[in-house]
Write a protein that holds these residues in place. Sequence first.
Motif, PDB file in Angstrom:
ATOM      1  N   ALA A 203      30.461  93.107 -88.282  1.00 31.05           N
ATOM      2  CA  ALA A 203      31.884  93.582 -88.605  1.00 31.05           C
ATOM      3  C   ALA A 203      32.862  92.858 -88.621  1.00 31.05           C
ATOM      4  CB  ALA A 203      32.194  95.118 -88.014  1.00 31.05           C
ATOM      5  N   THR A 204      33.969  92.784 -89.562  1.00 34.21           N
ATOM      6  CA  THR A 204      34.969  91.843 -89.599  1.00 34.21           C
ATOM      7  C   THR A 204      36.283  92.595 -88.860  1.00 34.21           C
ATOM      8  OG1 THR A 204      35.498  92.573 -91.842  1.00 34.21           O
ATOM      9  CG2 THR A 204      34.236  90.602 -91.498  1.00 34.21           C
ATOM     10  N   CYS A 205      36.080  93.705 -88.542  1.00 38.36           N
ATOM     11  CA  CYS A 205      37.561  94.456 -87.940  1.00 38.36           C
ATOM     12  C   CYS A 205      36.811  95.621 -87.102  1.00 38.36           C
ATOM     13  CB  CYS A 205      38.387  94.659 -89.018  1.00 38.36           C
ATOM     14  SG  CYS A 205      37.909  95.944 -90.020  1.00 38.36           S
ATOM     15  N   THR A 206      37.785  96.067 -86.278  1.00 41.24           N
ATOM     16  CA  THR A 206      37.309  97.218 -85.530  1.00 41.24           C
ATOM     17  C   THR A 206      38.337  98.338 -85.711  1.00 41.24           C
ATOM     18  OG1 THR A 206      36.616  98.187 -83.269  1.00 41.24           O
ATOM     19  CG2 THR A 206      38.510  96.563 -83.462  1.00 41.24           C
ATOM     20  N   LYS A 213      31.536  98.046 -79.575  1.00 35.97           N
ATOM     21  CA  LYS A 213      31.623  96.642 -79.922  1.00 35.97           C
ATOM     22  C   LYS A 213      30.212  96.086 -80.540  1.00 35.97           C
ATOM     23  CE  LYS A 213      35.034  95.088 -76.594  1.00 35.97           C
ATOM     24  NZ  LYS A 213      35.397  94.212 -75.493  1.00 35.97           N
ATOM     25  N   PRO A 214      30.425  95.771 -81.847  1.00 33.70           N
ATOM     26  CA  PRO A 214      29.395  95.159 -82.573  1.00 33.70           C
ATOM     27  C   PRO A 214      28.528  93.844 -81.912  1.00 33.70           C
ATOM     28  CG  PRO A 214      31.060  94.609 -84.025  1.00 33.70           C
ATOM     29  CD  PRO A 214      31.463  95.642 -82.709  1.00 33.70           C
ATOM     30  N   GLN A 215      27.293  93.713 -82.028  1.00 34.14           N
ATOM     31  CA  GLN A 215      26.691  92.142 -81.492  1.00 34.14           C
ATOM     32  C   GLN A 215      26.568  91.308 -82.327  1.00 34.14           C
ATOM     33  OE1 GLN A 215      23.431  93.822 -79.232  1.00 34.14           O
ATOM     34  NE2 GLN A 215      24.524  93.841 -77.088  1.00 34.14           N
ATOM     35  N   LYS A 216      26.514  89.940 -82.165  1.00 32.77           N
ATOM     36  CA  LYS A 216      25.962  88.960 -82.987  1.00 32.77           C
ATOM     37  C   LYS A 216      25.119  88.337 -82.380  1.00 32.77           C
ATOM     38  CE  LYS A 216      29.189  86.026 -80.898  1.00 32.77           C
ATOM     39  NZ  LYS A 216      30.504  84.738 -81.114  1.00 32.77           N
ATOM     40  N   ARG A 217      24.082  87.671 -83.049  1.00 32.50           N
ATOM     41  CA  ARG A 217      22.884  86.876 -82.864  1.00 32.50           C
ATOM     42  C   ARG A 217      22.516  85.547 -83.112  1.00 32.50           C
ATOM     43  NH1 ARG A 217      18.563  90.685 -86.309  1.00 32.50           N
ATOM     44  NH2 ARG A 217      19.085  89.766 -88.361  1.00 32.50           N
ATOM     45  N   GLN A 237       6.712  79.945 -75.440  1.00 32.73           N
ATOM     46  CA  GLN A 237       6.670  81.192 -74.766  1.00 32.73           C
ATOM     47  C   GLN A 237       8.212  81.588 -74.722  1.00 32.73           C
ATOM     48  OE1 GLN A 237       4.111  82.487 -72.893  1.00 32.73           O
ATOM     49  NE2 GLN A 237       2.803  80.916 -74.204  1.00 32.73           N
ATOM     50  N   GLY A 238       8.219  82.772 -74.633  1.00 36.90           N
ATOM     51  CA  GLY A 238       9.612  83.593 -74.761  1.00 36.90           C
ATOM     52  C   GLY A 238      10.036  84.005 -76.091  1.00 36.90           C
ATOM     53  N   SER A 239      11.240  84.549 -76.037  1.00 37.18           N
ATOM     54  CA  SER A 239      11.656  85.220 -77.656  1.00 37.18           C
ATOM     55  C   SER A 239      12.590  84.378 -78.447  1.00 37.18           C
ATOM     56  CB  SER A 239      12.804  86.234 -76.971  1.00 37.18           C
ATOM     57  OG  SER A 239      13.618  87.030 -78.318  1.00 37.18           O
ATOM     58  N   ASP A 240      12.426  84.300 -79.662  1.00 39.19           N
ATOM     59  CA  ASP A 240      13.066  83.644 -80.425  1.00 39.19           C
ATOM     60  C   ASP A 240      14.517  84.124 -80.883  1.00 39.19           C
ATOM     61  OD1 ASP A 240      12.531  85.906 -81.968  1.00 39.19           O
ATOM     62  OD2 ASP A 240      11.821  84.573 -83.773  1.00 39.19           O
ATOM     63  N   LEU A 241      14.978  85.307 -80.274  1.00 37.53           N
ATOM     64  CA  LEU A 241      16.141  85.995 -80.782  1.00 37.53           C
ATOM     65  C   LEU A 241      16.999  86.009 -79.426  1.00 37.53           C
ATOM     66  CD1 LEU A 241      17.485  87.154 -83.113  1.00 37.53           C
ATOM     67  CD2 LEU A 241      16.277  89.551 -82.482  1.00 37.53           C
ATOM     68  N   ASP A 242      18.396  86.123 -79.602  1.00 30.14           N
ATOM     69  CA  ASP A 242      19.590  86.176 -78.476  1.00 30.14           C
ATOM     70  C   ASP A 242      20.496  86.999 -79.012  1.00 30.14           C
ATOM     71  OD1 ASP A 242      20.599  85.851 -75.994  1.00 30.14           O
ATOM     72  OD2 ASP A 242      21.286  83.684 -76.443  1.00 30.14           O
ATOM     73  N   HIS A 243      21.322  87.874 -78.032  1.00 27.71           N
ATOM     74  CA  HIS A 243      22.277  88.939 -78.631  1.00 27.71           C
ATOM     75  C   HIS A 243      23.591  88.543 -77.828  1.00 27.71           C
ATOM     76  CE1 HIS A 243      18.701  90.841 -80.082  1.00 27.71           C
ATOM     77  NE2 HIS A 243      19.432  91.226 -81.007  1.00 27.71           N
ATOM     78  N   GLN A 244      24.590  88.635 -78.263  1.00 28.15           N
ATOM     79  CA  GLN A 244      26.030  88.521 -77.445  1.00 28.15           C
ATOM     80  C   GLN A 244      27.067  89.772 -78.432  1.00 28.15           C
ATOM     81  OE1 GLN A 244      28.712  85.305 -77.975  1.00 28.15           O
ATOM     82  NE2 GLN A 244      27.959  84.776 -75.917  1.00 28.15           N
ATOM     83  N   GLU A 245      27.965  90.359 -77.420  1.00 23.92           N
ATOM     84  CA  GLU A 245      28.905  91.138 -77.841  1.00 23.92           C
ATOM     85  C   GLU A 245      29.696  90.338 -78.771  1.00 23.92           C
ATOM     86  OE1 GLU A 245      30.648  93.613 -74.985  1.00 23.92           O
ATOM     87  OE2 GLU A 245      29.204  95.233 -75.032  1.00 23.92           O
ATOM     88  N   CYS A 246      30.386  91.116 -79.744  1.00 19.39           N
ATOM     89  CA  CYS A 246      31.470  90.280 -80.437  1.00 19.39           C
ATOM     90  C   CYS A 246      32.990  91.034 -79.819  1.00 19.39           C
ATOM     91  CB  CYS A 246      31.616  91.035 -81.778  1.00 19.39           C
ATOM     92  SG  CYS A 246      30.077  90.612 -83.136  1.00 19.39           S
ATOM     93  N   VAL A 247      33.648  90.015 -79.523  1.00 14.12           N
ATOM     94  CA  VAL A 247      34.884  90.259 -78.612  1.00 14.12           C
ATOM     95  C   VAL A 247      36.057  89.918 -79.778  1.00 14.12           C
ATOM     96  CG1 VAL A 247      33.873  90.130 -76.441  1.00 14.12           C
ATOM     97  CG2 VAL A 247      34.824  87.922 -77.346  1.00 14.12           C
ATOM     98  N   GLY A 248      37.318  90.323 -79.350  1.00 11.12           N
ATOM     99  CA  GLY A 248      38.492  90.076 -80.159  1.00 11.12           C
ATOM    100  C   GLY A 248      38.540  90.314 -81.329  1.00 11.12           C
ATOM    101  N   LEU A 249      37.791  91.296 -81.863  1.00 12.54           N
ATOM    102  CA  LEU A 249      37.947  91.614 -83.345  1.00 12.54           C
ATOM    103  C   LEU A 249      39.302  92.183 -83.626  1.00 12.54           C
ATOM    104  CD1 LEU A 249      34.549  93.425 -83.983  1.00 12.54           C
ATOM    105  CD2 LEU A 249      35.160  90.946 -84.770  1.00 12.54           C
ATOM    106  N   PRO A 250      39.659  92.015 -84.929  1.00 11.40           N
ATOM    107  CA  PRO A 250      41.335  92.398 -85.214  1.00 11.40           C
ATOM    108  C   PRO A 250      41.135  93.849 -85.892  1.00 11.40           C
ATOM    109  CG  PRO A 250      40.589  90.931 -86.950  1.00 11.40           C
ATOM    110  CD  PRO A 250      39.386  91.037 -85.655  1.00 11.40           C
ATOM    111  N   TYR A 251      42.580  94.303 -86.098  1.00  8.21           N
ATOM    112  CA  TYR A 251      42.239  95.611 -86.774  1.00  8.21           C
ATOM    113  C   TYR A 251      41.847  94.967 -88.164  1.00  8.21           C
ATOM    114  CZ  TYR A 251      44.798  97.648 -82.856  1.00  8.21           C
ATOM    115  OH  TYR A 251      45.303  98.211 -81.736  1.00  8.21           O
ATOM    116  N   CYS A 252      41.339  96.188 -88.858  1.00  9.15           N
ATOM    117  CA  CYS A 252      41.053  96.124 -90.280  1.00  9.15           C
ATOM    118  C   CYS A 252      42.251  95.713 -91.131  1.00  9.15           C
ATOM    119  CB  CYS A 252      40.458  97.457 -90.617  1.00  9.15           C
ATOM    120  SG  CYS A 252      38.688  97.921 -90.090  1.00  9.15           S
TER     121      CYS A 252
END
Length: 462
Positions: A203-206, A213-217, A237-252
Amino acid sequence: MAVPWANLFPFLLVVFWCSGHLETLAEDVLCYEKFDDTTGTCSDLLGGGVRLEDCCLNRQYGFRQAVGGQCRACRAAKWSEWSPWSPCSVSCTEGVQRRSRMCQGVNEGDCVEGKREWEMRSCLLQDCCPVPGGWSAWSAWSHCSVTCLKGVQTRKRTCTSPAPVCGGTCEGNGEERQPCDTRQICPTHGNWGNWGNWESCPATCTLEGSGQKPQKRRRRLCNNPSPSTAPPGNHCQGSDLDHQECVGLPYCPQNGNWGSWKVTSPCSVTCGVGRVVEKRQCDNPAPKHGGMKCQGEDVRHRPCVTGQPCPVDGRWLAWSNWGKCEWLGLGTGIHCQEIPGLQSRRRRCVGKAHNGKSCDGKISESRTCYNIEFCSLPGSWSNWSPWSLCEPPCGPNPVKTRQRDCKPQYPNYPMMVEGENGVMQDVHFWGRPLPSCEKLQGQSLKVEERAPCLNVPPCEEG
């Protein structure tokens, strides 16, 4: 009293040309501020839908009758510069080159608009033509390129049996490759590569107050190295995918939109066709919360027609031939004698219109001369002249010529004399003397050689 038709003819010719010309000028065209005499191209478009007669109020302008059409000049018709010589028709031994020029301009001038002239000359890029060579025998196969699993081995040959001549080559490849098998097994275990860049948030705005809060990967690949398959290597060994919360998104955001165009400047010229400037504001509405600004330009130019013709400067026609070399009006008093006389020539300034500038320079000039018209003089043969252009430049069996001429040996008269004002002046021989040379190939005045132009390509269309 009857008026002679000869006196009326120039006036009738102007009326006929103007009436036919005005009928042509009634159409709308694309009007350009600049016309390039060398390339025959237009630039700096003023706009379309301009009447041709308005565009050509300034004879420095150019126009097109349709988008993508030929660019034409408003000024008096004259010859363009010669185009560059074409490439030689053959890459070895003797061939030919052609060049052309076009008559450009819609008003009456030195030539007929659209007419094209050609010239052709001989050319020689290389005295000899390439002769291919022959390959030597193949060398033995090299060792396999790897020490386990499968690789390749190569063998080579050289272009020396015989060697090529005049830049020739051998047809085919100088190297061959074939697969080889060592029959040895090399297992490889996998290892992770570096993490890739974080992907963009989905998402580009909230929405304000949503609390979600959407997550990026980001991803990584098991390719540092990849595990082998035969024999099979161990996977990472282990996962090939990592996630993190998107922070500081502006208003639409709210995107902006353009307001209406408004004229902000007067016409840029006082004659012919010019430009006016129009501007607009991104305020209908203005962008908010990082919304996109309006796309496109906020300034544009549109053509404006003054209806006034622009000045046309005069231009000199070629000098007339020098007049007869005389002394005090007595044409025969100095003939074939060491007595200086005078001669003159004139030129005309034409084309001045609409308060344009007159031609710079003198309308007539005179010089001191010796009259040797039809005087018998000893002569000597010149060296061979350079080969002429190929004639015809487009057609069957073109030929080139060169010649030697019987040149007169002028008398040893003083070539500078004192004029009436006490200033020393150059003296020129005038007239066509009658030189006398010993006969050369049975000729007394001129010997000419002719030779065919070789390797001539077909004529271009048009």
